[in-house]
Design a protein around this motif. Structure first.
Motif, short mmCIF file in Angstrom:
data_model
loop_
_atom_site.label_atom_id
_atom_site.label_comp_id
_atom_site.label_asym_id
_atom_site.label_seq_id
_atom_site.Cartn_x
_atom_site.Cartn_y
_atom_site.Cartn_z
N ASP A 209 0.80 -1.23 0.00
CA ASP A 209 0.00 0.00 0.00
C ASP A 209 0.83 1.27 0.00
OD1 ASP A 209 -2.15 -1.69 0.14
OD2 ASP A 209 -2.52 -1.36 2.29
N VAL A 210 2.11 1.17 0.31
CA VAL A 210 2.95 2.36 0.49
C VAL A 210 2.95 3.26 -0.74
CG1 VAL A 210 5.32 3.15 0.79
CG2 VAL A 210 4.42 1.35 2.26
N ASP A 211 3.04 2.67 -1.92
CA ASP A 211 3.11 3.46 -3.16
C ASP A 211 1.82 4.22 -3.44
OD1 ASP A 211 5.69 2.62 -3.56
OD2 ASP A 211 5.16 1.02 -4.97
N GLY A 212 0.74 3.85 -2.77
CA GLY A 212 -0.52 4.54 -2.98
C GLY A 212 -0.64 5.85 -2.23
N TYR A 213 0.29 6.13 -1.35
CA TYR A 213 0.28 7.39 -0.60
C TYR A 213 0.87 8.50 -1.46
CZ TYR A 213 -1.13 5.06 3.71
OH TYR A 213 -1.83 4.36 4.66
N PRO A 214 0.36 9.73 -1.32
CA PRO A 214 0.81 10.83 -2.19
C PRO A 214 2.14 11.44 -1.79
CG PRO A 214 -0.89 11.61 -0.70
CD PRO A 214 -0.79 10.13 -0.49
N GLY A 215 2.86 10.82 -0.90
CA GLY A 215 4.16 11.30 -0.49
C GLY A 215 4.85 10.25 0.35
N LYS A 216 6.14 10.44 0.62
CA LYS A 216 6.88 9.49 1.45
C LYS A 216 6.41 9.59 2.89
CE LYS A 216 11.46 7.98 2.93
NZ LYS A 216 12.93 8.18 2.83
N VAL A 217 6.07 8.44 3.47
CA VAL A 217 5.58 8.39 4.85
C VAL A 217 6.70 7.93 5.78
CG1 VAL A 217 3.93 7.33 6.43
CG2 VAL A 217 3.22 7.91 4.10
N LEU A 218 6.85 8.64 6.88
CA LEU A 218 7.79 8.23 7.92
C LEU A 218 7.03 7.54 9.05
CD1 LEU A 218 9.98 11.47 8.17
CD2 LEU A 218 10.42 9.40 6.82
N THR A 219 7.69 6.58 9.68
CA THR A 219 7.08 5.80 10.76
C THR A 219 8.01 5.81 11.96
OG1 THR A 219 6.03 4.34 9.13
CG2 THR A 219 6.17 3.53 11.38
N ILE A 220 7.48 6.18 13.13
CA ILE A 220 8.30 6.19 14.34
C ILE A 220 7.58 5.46 15.48
CG2 ILE A 220 9.51 8.34 13.77
CD1 ILE A 220 7.59 9.72 15.85
N PRO A 221 8.32 4.74 16.31
CA PRO A 221 7.70 4.14 17.51
C PRO A 221 7.35 5.24 18.51
CG PRO A 221 10.07 3.81 17.55
CD PRO A 221 9.76 4.42 16.22
#
Length: 344
Positions: A84-96
């Protein structure tokens, strides 16, 4: 009133006006798992002037709202699926942002909170193969406990849920049959049981239904006075879900540069096997739509607070504070945020 006092009062009024005008209002949505902690953290953070409105709508909905750029950040107990990542309109960052335990809660009249489970038994219950509480497999694990011939009512989430993702990730690691037939995701095709929305919903089913079993976050079980059991870990030990058991899970993994790692079925003699990180997700480049640089700075400031000072409120709410390695990784990722391609 003297001139100096008037000038001092005037300066104070101007400062208050400026502070009020510059206060930011941020919105987030997602994980119900982390909601009790976020409620406290954002309440304390709001005393600094900025406000955060967080909606507990489930990890799947939180991911979708970030994808639609409806919120400043999402919260999820499982990362965005790679497909699903490529379906987002920008790069998503993930943090704990938090750590906690998914507990096996139940309502069995006459049985206390020390019932033992292992991975195979839990998988077989949720596959619909074990239907009664006095099934031989449960009796064998719980010698000396008088288990009734009571039908098991399986409760599960009906919405897209990170807690479901964590629980099914665990089941997929301990049961090849579960992995093949059902698998791991925020939403799965449950072989049996009753669906309920949110952790509150599952907690409600378990509390009100004799014979029910459900998977919920530790703080919900304790606050609602719902019994929960011990789960066998990789070393064969039966571990009660505690902050220490979650910390042990984190101590036995290495956090990658992505900030994403599963804690389920981690090694360690004292590890509770259904432990998890909860994550915040947000766009790396904050210049989109009508967002201003000030909004981007406010989000960055808030996220840094959550992974540092905000951790001070974890233990009182039955979450485990992020270890220093996780805090450092989160802050490094936050530091890569940009606005229009430029660092800020």
């Amino acid at each position: 009133m003297g001139v100096n006092k008037i000038l001092t009062l005037g300066a104070a009024l101007v400062l208050t006006a400026v502070t009020t005008a510059s206060a930011a209002s941020l919105t987030g949505a997602g994980s119900s798992f982390v909601y009790p902690l976020f409620t406290k953290v954002f309440s304390e953070y709001g005393k600094s002037g900025d406000s955060v409105n967080y909606q507990s709508v489930g990890s799947g909905a939180g991911q979708n709202q970030l994808k639609g750029r409806v919120v400043d950040f999402g919260a999820t107990d499982v990362p965005i699926p790679a497909a699903d990542v490529d379906g987002y309109p920008g790069k998503v960052l993930t943090i704990p942002v938090a750590m906690g335990a998914v507990v096996i809660s139940y309502n069995i009249p006459g049985v206390d909170s020390n019932l033992k489970f292992n991975g195979k038994v839990l998988a077989d219950i949720y596959l619909g193969k074990i239907k009664l509480w006095n099934d031989p497999a449960l009796v064998k694990l719980n010698a000396g406990v008088k288990l009734p011939a009571l039908p098991i009512t399986v409760a599960h989430r009906s919405d897209g849920s990170g807690t479901t993702g964590v629980f099914t990730d665990y089941l997929s690691k301990v049961s090849s049959e579960w992995k093949t037939k059902v698998g791991s995701a925020t939403s799965v095709q449950w072989p049996t049981g009753l669906g309920a929305k949110g952790t509150d919903g599952v907690s409600g089913v378990v509390k009100s239904t004799p014979g029910a079993i459900g998977y919920i976050e530790l703080t919900y079980a304790l606050n609602n006075k719902i019994d929960f059991g011990l789960v066998q870990n990789r070393t064969g030990a039966y571990i009660k879900p505690t902050i220490a058991g979650v910390q042990s899970a984190a101590a036995n993994v290495v956090i990658p540069t992505s900030g994403i790692i599963s804690l389920t079925n981690a090694g360690g003699a004292s590890t509770y096997p259904i432990s998890t990180f909860s994550y915040a997700i947000f766009y790396q480049d904050q210049k989109y739509g009508n967002r201003t640089a000030d909004q981007a700075k406010a989000l960055k400031k808030m996220l840094n607070y959550v992974v540092t000072t905000g951790q001070d409120y974890s233990e009182a709410l039955y979450y485990a504070p992020l270890p220093s390695a996780a805090q450092g990784r989160a802050r490094a990722i936050i530091g890569t945020m940009t606005y229009g391609g430029k660092s800020f």
